[in-house]
Scaffold this motif. Structure first.
Motif, mmCIF file in Angstrom:
data_model
loop_
_atom_site.group_PDB
_atom_site.id
_atom_site.type_symbol
_atom_site.label_atom_id
_atom_site.label_comp_id
_atom_site.label_asym_id
_atom_site.label_seq_id
_atom_site.Cartn_x
_atom_site.Cartn_y
_atom_site.Cartn_z
ATOM 1 N N SER A 62 -10.255 -3.846 -8.506
ATOM 2 C CA SER A 62 -8.886 -4.068 -8.040
ATOM 3 C C SER A 62 -8.970 -4.643 -6.632
ATOM 4 N N LYS A 63 -8.527 -5.895 -6.476
ATOM 5 C CA LYS A 63 -8.716 -6.605 -5.209
ATOM 6 C C LYS A 63 -7.375 -6.904 -4.541
ATOM 7 N N PRO A 64 -7.342 -6.913 -3.204
ATOM 8 C CA PRO A 64 -6.101 -7.253 -2.489
ATOM 9 C C PRO A 64 -5.759 -8.725 -2.642
ATOM 10 N N ASN A 65 -4.459 -9.033 -2.481
ATOM 11 C CA ASN A 65 -3.976 -10.416 -2.570
ATOM 12 C C ASN A 65 -4.430 -11.102 -3.855
ATOM 13 N N ASP A 66 -4.378 -10.347 -4.929
ATOM 14 C CA ASP A 66 -4.841 -10.825 -6.228
ATOM 15 C C ASP A 66 -4.094 -10.031 -7.292
ATOM 16 N N PRO A 67 -3.831 -10.646 -8.473
ATOM 17 C CA PRO A 67 -3.141 -9.887 -9.529
ATOM 18 C C PRO A 67 -3.829 -8.567 -9.876
ATOM 19 N N SER A 68 -5.132 -8.470 -9.654
ATOM 20 C CA SER A 68 -5.858 -7.241 -9.983
ATOM 21 C C SER A 68 -5.495 -6.080 -9.060
ATOM 22 N N ARG A 69 -4.729 -6.354 -7.984
ATOM 23 C CA ARG A 69 -4.330 -5.293 -7.059
ATOM 24 C C ARG A 69 -3.550 -4.196 -7.775
ATOM 25 N N LYS A 70 -2.837 -4.579 -8.855
ATOM 26 C CA LYS A 70 -2.024 -3.606 -9.593
ATOM 27 C C LYS A 70 -2.860 -2.678 -10.465
ATOM 28 N N LYS A 71 -4.129 -3.006 -10.653
ATOM 29 C CA LYS A 71 -4.981 -2.121 -11.459
ATOM 30 C C LYS A 71 -5.044 -0.722 -10.857
ATOM 31 N N MET A 72 -5.302 -0.649 -9.546
ATOM 32 C CA MET A 72 -5.473 0.647 -8.915
ATOM 33 C C MET A 72 -5.096 0.637 -7.432
ATOM 34 N N GLY A 73 -5.519 -0.390 -6.681
ATOM 35 C CA GLY A 73 -5.364 -0.406 -5.236
ATOM 36 C C GLY A 73 -3.931 -0.265 -4.756
ATOM 37 N N ALA A 74 -3.002 -1.003 -5.371
ATOM 38 C CA ALA A 74 -1.603 -0.978 -4.934
ATOM 39 C C ALA A 74 -1.008 0.424 -5.083
ATOM 40 N N TYR A 75 -1.277 1.065 -6.208
ATOM 41 C CA TYR A 75 -0.765 2.411 -6.471
ATOM 42 C C TYR A 75 -1.280 3.404 -5.425
ATOM 43 N N LEU A 76 -2.577 3.362 -5.158
ATOM 44 C CA LEU A 76 -3.171 4.320 -4.211
ATOM 45 C C LEU A 76 -2.687 4.065 -2.784
ATOM 46 N N ILE A 77 -2.551 2.791 -2.413
ATOM 47 C CA ILE A 77 -2.077 2.455 -1.071
ATOM 48 C C ILE A 77 -0.661 2.980 -0.854
ATOM 49 N N PHE A 78 0.223 2.716 -1.809
ATOM 50 C CA PHE A 78 1.614 3.135 -1.626
ATOM 51 C C PHE A 78 1.752 4.653 -1.714
ATOM 52 N N THR A 79 0.932 5.284 -2.534
ATOM 53 C CA THR A 79 0.943 6.743 -2.596
ATOM 54 C C THR A 79 0.535 7.331 -1.251
ATOM 55 N N GLU A 80 -0.518 6.786 -0.650
ATOM 56 C CA GLU A 80 -0.967 7.268 0.662
ATOM 57 C C GLU A 80 0.120 7.069 1.719
ATOM 58 N N PHE A 81 0.804 5.942 1.684
ATOM 59 C CA PHE A 81 1.863 5.700 2.659
ATOM 60 C C PHE A 81 2.938 6.774 2.569
ATOM 61 N N GLN A 82 3.392 7.056 1.347
ATOM 62 C CA GLN A 82 4.455 8.041 1.179
ATOM 63 C C GLN A 82 3.979 9.452 1.535
ATOM 64 N N VAL A 83 2.793 9.797 1.110
ATOM 65 C CA VAL A 83 2.259 11.139 1.414
ATOM 66 C C VAL A 83 2.058 11.295 2.918
#
Length: 484
Positions: free
Chosen positions: A176-197
């Motif tokens: 799962s890479k940034p600035n790439d469609p693969s970001r939605k595999k895992m990275g985007a979810y974990l990043i936004f979860t960390e922000f909210q937590v």
């Protein structure tokens, strides 16, 4: 060849012009405001705006404001003593602010957690225990942030220095890479979860976020004392609810494409094997960390100031060899905060001392006369929350608005401690608004995993949720524990 440091002088223009406008409009100032108070306001406003435009680092901006306050004769540098009697405290006393020193010492404790590797070891264990599914990884991220937050007063350091490296490694594991469609595999979810937590943990502990200590210090200028344990108890129920449901909400609203994550446990196990058994520095750090938390919780009962406890903990870290004097001197973020926090609180204190805050409170309160204090308090909390869209710094925001809003709430009849604590909690959750709302949001949003449009849209939704939980359940919980 050595060169001068780069300074963006254009960013000085607006703060300076605004300060000059206020300074030279003293002859037409509102009735009831002294010239001294108006001039202090001019310097304060110019400094706050400078903290937003940032022509130089925030510590430099505040030092300029501090020096002008002295040079323009508003406050003497040293104590003014006549016939052995203290007439006026000098500006140098600004750096005796206990809240500022508490956060400095908390930074040192945080440095020990990072230096020994204790933070990483704890993080890997949580991933090992909860990492079978992507939802479990979301809760693991939350648990990691929660564990280190009481002694990490920089939410940016917590998100960027402790949690993000783990998220990045996990994202790479699932390609799962940034600035790439693969970001939605895992990275985007974990990043936004960390922000909210990170927002929630920042609200749970007084020492989990620098703006919290600004709120505590400014509340003190209004005659209100907020303790570490008192803060924790007030935030406990709303924060616990949010910590339980937010990872699940993010999972449903912004789901990862990868649902099963058996590789995460294997990865964590491999990393733990490479770390080996817990080292002596880690064990000493863990013991001192636990002692510090226990003493902070019991500080009111034992009659020990929270700042003194932090000093004792740092001394123990030095005596055991976990930290060295070089580590202490090298913690530039802590000394940076000591400068700007001390100065901003000092300026707010002078605005109170010179009568401006009292005049502002009386003026606003008279316009709201006859209103219900609870409704007034809720409106003020919403004003504090949503005006954060205009600020790129919770520090500048709290410094400018917290004390005036608190004094209005108290003048309207709200219980002092409850009003201060309620507004302080809202000053913590207001960081959920934008991608520039805090250091943590700036760090996480710049990784390229979450698009800015997604960030704003989802943050608005989660912001409403926080307002309801902290504004309704939080108020009810404060009633149960006797805060009003």
């Amino acid at each position: 060849m050595k060169t001068l440091e780069k300074i963006d002088y254009k960013k000085f223009i607006f703060p300076v012009l605004l300060g000059l406008v206020f300074w030279f409009t003293a002859p037409i100032r509102p009735a009831g405001v002294t010239v001294q108070a108006w001039h202090m306001l001019a310097i304060f406003i110019a400094t706050i705006v400078g903290c937003i435009t940032l022509p130089i680092a925030i510590s430099g901006v505040t030092l300029i404001g501090f020096t002008l306050t002295i040079c323009l004769g508003l406050v003497p540098l040293a104590d003014k003593v006549v016939n052995g009697k203290l007439i006026e405290k000098g500006a140098i006393n600004a750096f005796a602010n206990s809240s500022a020193w508490l956060i400095v010492m908390a930074f040192m404790i945080s440095r020990g957690i990072v230096k020994t590797g204790l933070g990483r070891r704890i993080s890997l264990y949580f991933i090992k225990w909860f990492g079978q599914k992507s939802l479990g990884l979301g809760y693991a991220i939350g648990a990691i942030d929660l564990i280190v937050s009481p002694a990490t007063p920089s939410n940016g350091a917590r998100a960027g220095g402790v949690v993000y490296p783990l998220i990045e490694s996990l994202a790479e594991t699932y390609d799962s890479k940034p600035n790439d469609p693969s970001r939605k595999k895992m990275g985007a979810y974990l990043i936004f979860t960390e922000f909210q937590v990170n927002i929630i943990t920042s609200s749970l502990f007084m020492t989990a976020c620098a703006p919290n200590l600004i709120a505590v210090a400014l509340a003190g200028k209004a005659g209100v004392t907020l303790t570490w344990m008192q803060w924790f108890m007030a935030a406990l129920v709303p924060a616990a609810i949010c910590l339980l449901v937010i990872p699940y909400f993010v999972y449903k609203i912004y789901p990862p494409e990868v649902k099963e994550t058996p590789n995460a446990k294997e990865w964590a196990n491999k990393q733990l094997e490479e770390l080996g058994k817990a080292t002596l520095p880690e064990k000493m750090m863990a013991i001192i960390f636990v002692i510090t938390l226990a003493l902070w919780m019991l500080s009111s009962t034992l009659g020990i100031d929270a700042t003194l406890i932090a000093f004792i903990s740092v001394v123990l870290l030095l005596l055991t060899g976990v930290l060295t004097p070089k580590d202490i001197l090298g913690e530039t973020g802590a000394w940076n905060i000591l400068i700007w926090l001390s100065i901003l609180v000092f300026m707010a204190e002078k605005l109170t001392q010179f009568g401006f805050i009292g005049w502002l409170s009386t003026t606003i309160s008279s316009s709201m006369k006859g209103g219900n204090w609870l409704i007034t308090l809720i409106i003020l909390a919403l004003v504090l929350f949503y005006t954060h869209y205009l600020f790129a710094s919770a520090t500048a925001h709290n410094s400018a608005m917290f004390l005036p809003l608190l004094t209005v709430a108290i003048a309207a009849g709200a219980p002092k401690v409850m009003a201060a604590q309620f507004l302080a909690l809202f000053s913590a959750i207001m960081g959920s608004t934008t991608h520039y709302s805090s250091t943590a949001s700036s760090v996480l949003s710049s990784t390229g995993y979450v698009k800015q449009s997604e960030w704003w849209k989802m943050s608005f939704i989660f912001g409403i949720f926080y307002i309801l939980v902290y504004g309704v359940i939080g108020l009810g919980w404060m009633k149960v524990i006797g805060m009003w």
